[in-house]
Write a protein that holds these residues in place. Structure first.
Motif, PDB file in Angstrom:
ATOM      1  N   ASN A 145      -2.573  -5.973  -2.951  1.00 61.21           N
ATOM      2  CA  ASN A 145      -2.917  -4.775  -2.078  1.00 61.21           C
ATOM      3  C   ASN A 145      -1.798  -4.372  -1.226  1.00 61.21           C
ATOM      4  OD1 ASN A 145      -5.577  -5.439  -2.596  1.00 61.21           O
ATOM      5  ND2 ASN A 145      -5.892  -6.930  -1.015  1.00 61.21           N
ATOM      6  N   LYS A 146      -1.054  -5.021  -1.003  1.00 65.70           N
ATOM      7  CA  LYS A 146       0.303  -4.267  -0.205  1.00 65.70           C
ATOM      8  C   LYS A 146       0.911  -3.545  -1.185  1.00 65.70           C
ATOM      9  CE  LYS A 146       1.496  -7.999   3.112  1.00 65.70           C
ATOM     10  NZ  LYS A 146       1.477  -7.483   4.421  1.00 65.70           N
ATOM     11  N   ASP A 190      -0.896  -0.520  -1.169  1.00 60.55           N
ATOM     12  CA  ASP A 190      -0.672   0.206   0.055  1.00 60.55           C
ATOM     13  C   ASP A 190       0.544   1.205   0.150  1.00 60.55           C
ATOM     14  OD1 ASP A 190      -3.158  -0.679   1.201  1.00 60.55           O
ATOM     15  OD2 ASP A 190      -2.284  -2.306   2.364  1.00 60.55           O
ATOM     16  N   HIS A 244       1.007   5.094   0.310  1.00 63.85           N
ATOM     17  CA  HIS A 244       2.047   5.519   1.419  1.00 63.85           C
ATOM     18  C   HIS A 244       2.843   6.957   0.786  1.00 63.85           C
ATOM     19  CE1 HIS A 244       4.204   5.871   5.032  1.00 63.85           C
ATOM     20  NE2 HIS A 244       5.096   5.592   4.472  1.00 63.85           N
TER      21      HIS A 244
END
Length: 139
Positions: A45-46, A49, A53
Motif C-alpha cells: 500500500n505504501k 501511495d 504521489h
C-alpha cells in the motif's frame, strides 16, 4: 537512510517502509523483491501511495509512474485504476479519459467514477439552488 523524491516534492521516504529488507536495498534485485512477511500488505500500500504521489506530481507523464510501479512489482491494473480515479477527482477529465482507455476491466473503476459524477451534479444543483435567478429551473 532517507531519500527525497526528485519531482519537486518535499516528501521524504524511509526505505524500511517500502522494502522488506531495507538494509539490503542496494543489493541486486532488492527493489523488485516480493514482500512476503507479515507487513507485506502495508508495504504494498505504501508503494502504491508513492507511485500515485509521483503520478499526481506529473499527471501529464504517466509512463514514468507506471515504470516505477512496474519496477516495484506492483499490480499495474490496480495502479492504473487508482490513477484514473485520481485524475477524475482532480478534474483532469481529458487525461482521465486517456488513462481509462488503457484499462481492460472497467468494473474496478466504474463505481468510483459514478460517485465522482454524482458529486459534480450535486455541486451544480447546489449552485443553482443558491442562485435566485436560476432557482426556477429546479421547480
Amino acid at each position: 537512510i532517507r531519500a527525497s523524491i526528485s519531482y519537486g516534492s518535499d516528501r521524504v521516504i524511509d526505505p524500511s517502509e517500502y522494502f522488506s529488507q531495507s538494509t539490503l536495498i542496494f543489493c541486486p534485485g532488492a527493489l523488485t523483491a516480493d514482500v512476503c512477511n507479515s507487513y507485506g500488505i502495508g508495504v504494498t500500500n505504501k508503494r502504491i501511495d508513492l507511485v500515485l504521489h509521483l503520478l499526481q506530481l506529473a499527471p501529464g507523464r504517466p509512463a514514468e509512474g507506471m515504470a516505477v510501479a512496474d519496477s516495484l512489482g506492483l499490480d499495474i491494473h490496480m495502479v492504473r485504476t487508482e490513477h484514473v480515479k485520481m485524475l477524475y477527482e482532480a478534474g483532469l477529465d481529458a487525461m482521465g479519459e486517456e488513462a481509462l482507455s488503457q484499462l481492460t476491466n472497467y468494473d474496478d473503476v466504474s463505481l468510483a467514477l459514478l460517485a465522482i459524477a454524482r458529486q459534480r451534479v450535486a455541486i451544480i444543483l447546489q449552485g443553482i439552488q443558491k442562485s435566485r435567478k436560476d432557482a426556477h429551473l429546479l421547480a
